[in-house]
Write a protein that holds these residues in place. Structure first.
Motif, PDB file in Angstrom:
ATOM      1  N   TYR A   8      -6.650   2.630   5.996  1.00 41.22           N
ATOM      2  CA  TYR A   8      -5.588   3.489   5.514  1.00 41.22           C
ATOM      3  C   TYR A   8      -5.958   5.097   6.181  1.00 41.22           C
ATOM      4  O   TYR A   8      -7.457   5.283   6.083  1.00 41.22           O
ATOM      5  CB  TYR A   8      -5.545   3.605   4.178  1.00 41.22           C
ATOM      6  CG  TYR A   8      -4.710   4.916   3.581  1.00 41.22           C
ATOM      7  CD1 TYR A   8      -3.509   4.995   3.826  1.00 41.22           C
ATOM      8  CD2 TYR A   8      -5.458   5.761   2.717  1.00 41.22           C
ATOM      9  CE1 TYR A   8      -2.736   5.881   3.189  1.00 41.22           C
ATOM     10  CE2 TYR A   8      -4.752   6.570   2.172  1.00 41.22           C
ATOM     11  CZ  TYR A   8      -3.646   6.872   2.130  1.00 41.22           C
ATOM     12  OH  TYR A   8      -2.597   8.056   1.763  1.00 41.22           O
ATOM     13  N   GLU A  14      -6.114   8.927   5.453  1.00 39.64           N
ATOM     14  CA  GLU A  14      -5.847   9.941   4.613  1.00 39.64           C
ATOM     15  C   GLU A  14      -6.583  11.269   5.056  1.00 39.64           C
ATOM     16  O   GLU A  14      -7.435  11.383   5.996  1.00 39.64           O
ATOM     17  CB  GLU A  14      -6.670   9.339   3.206  1.00 39.64           C
ATOM     18  CG  GLU A  14      -6.733  10.678   2.173  1.00 39.64           C
ATOM     19  CD  GLU A  14      -5.583  10.573   1.452  1.00 39.64           C
ATOM     20  OE1 GLU A  14      -4.684  10.042   2.012  1.00 39.64           O
ATOM     21  OE2 GLU A  14      -5.576  11.261   0.258  1.00 39.64           O
ATOM     22  N   GLU A  60      -3.402  -2.676   9.341  1.00 36.41           N
ATOM     23  CA  GLU A  60      -2.941  -2.659   7.968  1.00 36.41           C
ATOM     24  C   GLU A  60      -4.395  -2.628   6.930  1.00 36.41           C
ATOM     25  O   GLU A  60      -3.991  -2.508   5.569  1.00 36.41           O
ATOM     26  CB  GLU A  60      -2.141  -4.020   7.587  1.00 36.41           C
ATOM     27  CG  GLU A  60      -2.862  -5.363   7.787  1.00 36.41           C
ATOM     28  CD  GLU A  60      -2.439  -6.649   7.453  1.00 36.41           C
ATOM     29  OE1 GLU A  60      -2.886  -7.786   7.573  1.00 36.41           O
ATOM     30  OE2 GLU A  60      -1.177  -6.491   7.590  1.00 36.41           O
ATOM     31  N   TRP A 110       1.036  -1.234   0.340  1.00 37.40           N
ATOM     32  CA  TRP A 110       0.052  -0.013  -0.055  1.00 37.40           C
ATOM     33  C   TRP A 110       0.943   1.428   0.147  1.00 37.40           C
ATOM     34  O   TRP A 110       0.625   1.961  -0.617  1.00 37.40           O
ATOM     35  CB  TRP A 110      -0.868   0.115   1.188  1.00 37.40           C
ATOM     36  CG  TRP A 110      -1.865   1.356   0.991  1.00 37.40           C
ATOM     37  CD1 TRP A 110      -1.901   2.279   1.878  1.00 37.40           C
ATOM     38  CD2 TRP A 110      -3.126   1.388   0.299  1.00 37.40           C
ATOM     39  NE1 TRP A 110      -2.917   3.397   1.659  1.00 37.40           N
ATOM     40  CE2 TRP A 110      -3.657   2.674   0.576  1.00 37.40           C
ATOM     41  CE3 TRP A 110      -3.625   0.384  -0.599  1.00 37.40           C
ATOM     42  CZ2 TRP A 110      -4.728   3.294  -0.115  1.00 37.40           C
ATOM     43  CZ3 TRP A 110      -4.751   1.044  -0.973  1.00 37.40           C
ATOM     44  CH2 TRP A 110      -5.491   2.315  -0.904  1.00 37.40           C
ATOM     45  N   SER A 111       1.957   1.361   0.894  1.00 34.58           N
ATOM     46  CA  SER A 111       2.647   2.584   0.759  1.00 34.58           C
ATOM     47  C   SER A 111       3.252   2.839  -0.443  1.00 34.58           C
ATOM     48  O   SER A 111       3.332   3.982  -1.036  1.00 34.58           O
ATOM     49  CB  SER A 111       3.834   2.197   1.891  1.00 34.58           C
ATOM     50  OG  SER A 111       3.221   1.900   3.273  1.00 34.58           O
ATOM     51  N   ASP A 112       4.014   1.782  -0.935  1.00 38.49           N
ATOM     52  CA  ASP A 112       4.613   1.875  -2.501  1.00 38.49           C
ATOM     53  C   ASP A 112       3.349   2.415  -3.482  1.00 38.49           C
ATOM     54  O   ASP A 112       3.819   3.223  -4.219  1.00 38.49           O
ATOM     55  CB  ASP A 112       5.087   0.504  -2.735  1.00 38.49           C
ATOM     56  CG  ASP A 112       6.496   0.118  -1.898  1.00 38.49           C
ATOM     57  OD1 ASP A 112       7.048   1.094  -1.208  1.00 38.49           O
ATOM     58  OD2 ASP A 112       6.575  -1.075  -1.843  1.00 38.49           O
ATOM     59  N   SER A 155       3.032   6.043  -3.076  1.00 40.74           N
ATOM     60  CA  SER A 155       3.972   6.641  -3.494  1.00 40.74           C
ATOM     61  C   SER A 155       3.921   6.932  -5.056  1.00 40.74           C
ATOM     62  O   SER A 155       4.087   8.121  -5.934  1.00 40.74           O
ATOM     63  CB  SER A 155       5.303   6.061  -3.019  1.00 40.74           C
ATOM     64  OG  SER A 155       5.484   6.209  -1.717  1.00 40.74           O
TER      65      SER A 155
END
Length: 829
Positions: free
Chosen positions: A670, A672, A667, A501-503, A506
């Protein structure tokens, strides 16, 4: 017959001399005429009959004397008249007219079927009565009476005027039961009195044609007959008989029974000056001379219900009865159909009653029905639905499937059930069945095909976004169709996204994966203009593409794009759309019914594309069709997760507002922040944040199907497409009271001659547009004229009707000078 009792006379002049001598007191009376002095006279010539009536010197008793203004003439009244004449003639000779019509009129009553015998007996055996009875008919009836009469030596005299002159004119008597034959070419008899007068004056001898339109006289002649010398009788029961008589068009051309309206149309054509009086010319005038007669059926049974369409359908079916068709199924339907309005009903119901056993006939039925864009049925939809459901309950899926046509929307549920059954079966949906699906419901076949193109291998989303998305959506559609729950591939790909998710975020920020807020994407939308279909995510991209292509649009580009998070309309960043369509999203929030909600979703998309096509097909430039987010059907299967940090849940728990100072370690959630500095917890799987779960499809979360927007670059149909007609565009989208006029550009088929234009504003009354407002292909409408006919402040819809048949739409916004503004509010105006 004893010739001594039938006195033959050569002429009416000689007869008058004989009768004058007979009834003269100076002359000796002979035979039994002393006791029975009446005289019955039969003529074989209308001319002699008339001359006798003109020259006979005796008083007369006429049947017309007892007819009143109502034209009433009962047998009782006639018999009373006859009896009175018998009594009156005992004093002096009396000529009585017309006894033939006494017999003819009263013989129609079954009780008096021997009325002629009664009359002849009264005449020949009436003592002292000196009746003179000239007759142009019923000589054979008298012969039959005389043969049975026992007192041949004691009876009145019977004369026969046998003329050797054959100058009698032929008379045509037309018995018009239809009452619709024009009388201008005939001597018309519309009353009993006018009919009797012909016999009382002898005028019958001078006529060539006679049109009888009195029901009582027609019935009398039809029942009793008429055997006057050189008279031809034509019975016209209806206009068919008249057409055959007058125009020599045989009744055999009528393969089905014509209605009154059909016959009137035929007559109107036959009476056109210079028109060829033949059946082929009539058919050509009604139907034209089509190159392909069979294909004309798809135009004529295409929703039109006006009188002209009904007449054309009758002519087509009437002619089709005598033609050959390649389709055995269609040929049998035509042979067994006598009512044109039920033709499509018979085609459709033939498959419901299970009379068809052969697959090729079912195929012909299906292909036939699908060629009608707006099929016209006589039976109401509810009745057909009930019959379809009865069939559905009695047949296994394989047999049912071949009988489904999707001509009616109620067939779609049964079709989807069959498809799901085939997909679950080990044999799957074979090519033959899939081709049928493509035929009967192209949008569903496209959706199913997307689900069948799944792959077992998939890359990471951050490595190959398009491939990942396509495999994911394929598995999602298949799972939605067959299982109503996510399959293993969906869950694995979802876990892969969460793990990376982080990737993913990005790469998204770097613009390597398309995001709805990316400047270059936003600029593309704004450059060409766009319509927003709320909620129609990438799951439906190929269906939308198919639907537009079926309307003649070209899809230049289709791409998946990631929405903003949370994935809802509130956070959609582009607000300057041409139009926002909400119906699809509204339906998603309804209670989900597996699998039939899929039917509803596709149906709504079909309606939306119909709408866009109607209003925007005349554009000169491409148009983007985009969505603001997608949706997931599986969140309703997820678990409710209670988190204390959720201050307010949204969209059934797909995301929630949280305290921004909280640091959450989960996990599957998220965090935002949006431009308002509010923070959101967003579910990345099918579990929901809160104590409830959605009941319908949901969005707002971070699953692929919720985040995937669709974007299609659509090229409108070519303006001069030969299948298109007329469309209009307005010079500007917004007008005010400062504008003096509005210009409407007419586009499309330039060969169409515009004879008339009508205008309706905001579904108001229809008004004609003055011809002076049209110049070349531009309509210039004064704003004053528009306001007088319904133009209002705000959004307006203009409906223009060309030549009574071609309907086009245009929309505009009008701002009046009297409209209240923020400036007014600020100064309390």
């Amino acid at each position: 017959m004893n010739k001594k009792l039938l006195i033959e006379i050569e002429s009416s002049k000689q007869l008058i001399k004989v009768l004058t001598a007979k009834y003269s007191e100076k002359k000796p009376q002979y035979l039994s005429s002393v006791r029975f002095p009446s005289s019955i006279i039969f003529f074989n010539s209308k001319k002699e009959y008339k001359e006798f009536l003109e020259q006979a010197p005796w008083d007369r008793s006429l049947l017309t004397s007892i007819i009143d203004e109502s034209d009433d003439l009962s047998c009782y009244k006639i018999q009373t008249w006859f009896n009175n004449a018998l009594k009156a003639s005992k004093r002096d000779p009396l000529m009585i007219l017309p006894i033939t019509e006494y017999i003819r009129i009263c013989n129609i009553n079954e009780r008096n079927r021997k009325i002629s015998d009664f009359i002849f007996l009264s005449l020949v055996q009436s003592e002292s009565s000196k009746l003179i009875v000239p007759m142009l008919d019923f000589y054979s009836n008298y012969q039959a009476f005389f043969n049975q009469f026992l007192h041949k030596d004691r009876m009145a005299e019977v004369f026969s005027v046998v003329s050797s002159d054959n100058e009698d004119s032929a008379v045509e008597i037309i018995l018009d039961k239809s009452g619709s034959i024009p009388a201008k070419n005939y001597i018309s008899i519309t009353s009993q009195k006018s009919w009797l007068n012909l016999w009382e004056t002898g005028e019958i001898a001078e006529l060539n044609n006679l049109l009888i339109q009195n029901e009582k006289i027609i019935n009398a002649i039809e029942k009793t007959g008429i055997s006057v010398p050189r008279i031809k009788k034509y019975l016209i029961n209806d206009i068919k008989d008249y057409i055959a008589f007058e125009y020599k068009i045989p009744t055999s051309v009528f393969n089905i029974n014509p209605t009154k309206e059909i016959l009137e149309r035929i007559l109107s054509i036959l009476t056109i000056k210079g028109e060829i009086k033949s059946w082929d010319s009539i058919v050509n005038r009604i139907l034209g001379n089509p190159i392909n007669f069979e294909n004309l059926v798809f135009q004529l049974w295409n929703g039109e219900t006006n009188a002209d369409a009904v007449i054309k359908r009758w002519f087509w079916l009437n002619e089709a009865k005598s033609k050959q068709f390649d389709s055995i199924f269609f040929k049998n339907i035509i042979r067994n159909t006598d009512d044109p309005e039920s033709l499509l009903d018979n085609i459709y119901q033939k498959g419901l009653n299970q009379e068809i056993e052969f697959i090729n006939e079912l195929k012909e039925r299906r292909e036939l029905l699908l060629q009608f864009s707006n099929p016209l049925f006589e039976t109401d939809k509810g009745t057909l639905k009930k019959k379809f459901q009865e069939m559905e309950e009695s047949l296994p899926p394989d047999e049912l499937y071949d009988r489904i046509t999707c001509v009616f929307d109620f067939e779609r549920h049964a079709l989807l059930k069959c498809i799901i059954g085939f997909l679950k079966d080990s044999n799957g949906l074979n090519q033959e069945k899939f081709e049928i699906l493509q035929q009967i419901w192209p949008a569903l076949s496209t959706y199913v095909e997307c689900g069948l193109s799944k792959s077992d291998n998939w890359p990471l989303i951050i490595e190959d976004f398009d491939s990942f998305v396509n495999v994911y959506i394929s598995n999602y559609i298949l799972s939605k169709l067959i299982f109503d729950s996510p399959n293993d591939a969906i869950l694995e790909m979802q876990k892969s996204l969460i793990d990376h998710w982080s990737d993913f975020i990005s790469v998204l920020k770097l613009g390597k994966i398309p995001k709805i807020s990316n400047k270059n994407i936003v600029d593309q939308f704004r450059q060409e203009e766009f319509i927003l279909i709320d909620g129609a995510g990438y799951e439906w991209g190929m269906v939308l593409k198919k639907l537009f292509e079926m309307k003649g649009w070209k899809i230049n580009k289709i791409q998946p794009i990631i929405s903003e998070l949370p994935s809802d309309t509130t956070h959609f960043p582009i607000k300057d759309y041409l139009e926002k369509i909400n119906e699809f999203d509204q339906n998603q929030h309804k209670f989900y019914q597996y699998p039939f909600s899929i039917v509803d979703e596709i149906g709504i998309l079909e309606n939306i594309v119909d709408y866009i096509h109607q209003y925007y097909r005349g554009r000169d430039t491409p148009l983007w069709i985009i969505s603001d987010h997608g949706a997931t059907v599986f969140a309703r299967k997820g678990k409710p997760k209670k988190y204390t940090y959720i201050k307010k849940k949204e969209h059934g728990g797909r995301y929630g507002v949280i305290d921004p100072v909280k640091k959450i370690k989960n996990e599957s959630v998220y965090i935002e922040k949006d431009s308002t500095t509010r923070s959101y917890a967003i579910s990345l799987n099918y579990d929901n944040l809160g104590d409830t779960t959605p009941q319908g499809e949901a969005h707002g979360g971070g699953t692929i199907e919720e985040m995937l927007c669709t974007a299609l670059l659509c090229i409108p149909p070519e303006i001069n497409d030969q299948y298109e007609q007329l469309y209009v565009t307005i010079e500007k989208k917004s007008y005010s009271a400062l504008d003096e006029e509005l210009k409407v550009k007419i586009k499309g088929n330039i060969e169409i001659t515009i004879k008339e234009i009508e205008l309706k504003i905001n579904n108001g009354l229809k008004n004609s547009i003055p011809p002076r407002y049209l110049e070349s292909k531009t309509i210039t409408l004064p704003i004053k004229f528009l306001r007088e006919n319904g133009l209002k402040n705000g959004k307006n819809e203009l409906l223009l009707i060309f030549n009574k048949t071609i309907i086009t739409f245009a929309r505009l916004e009008f701002k009046s000078g009297s409209e209240k503004t923020g400036f007014d509010d600020a100064f309390n105006l």
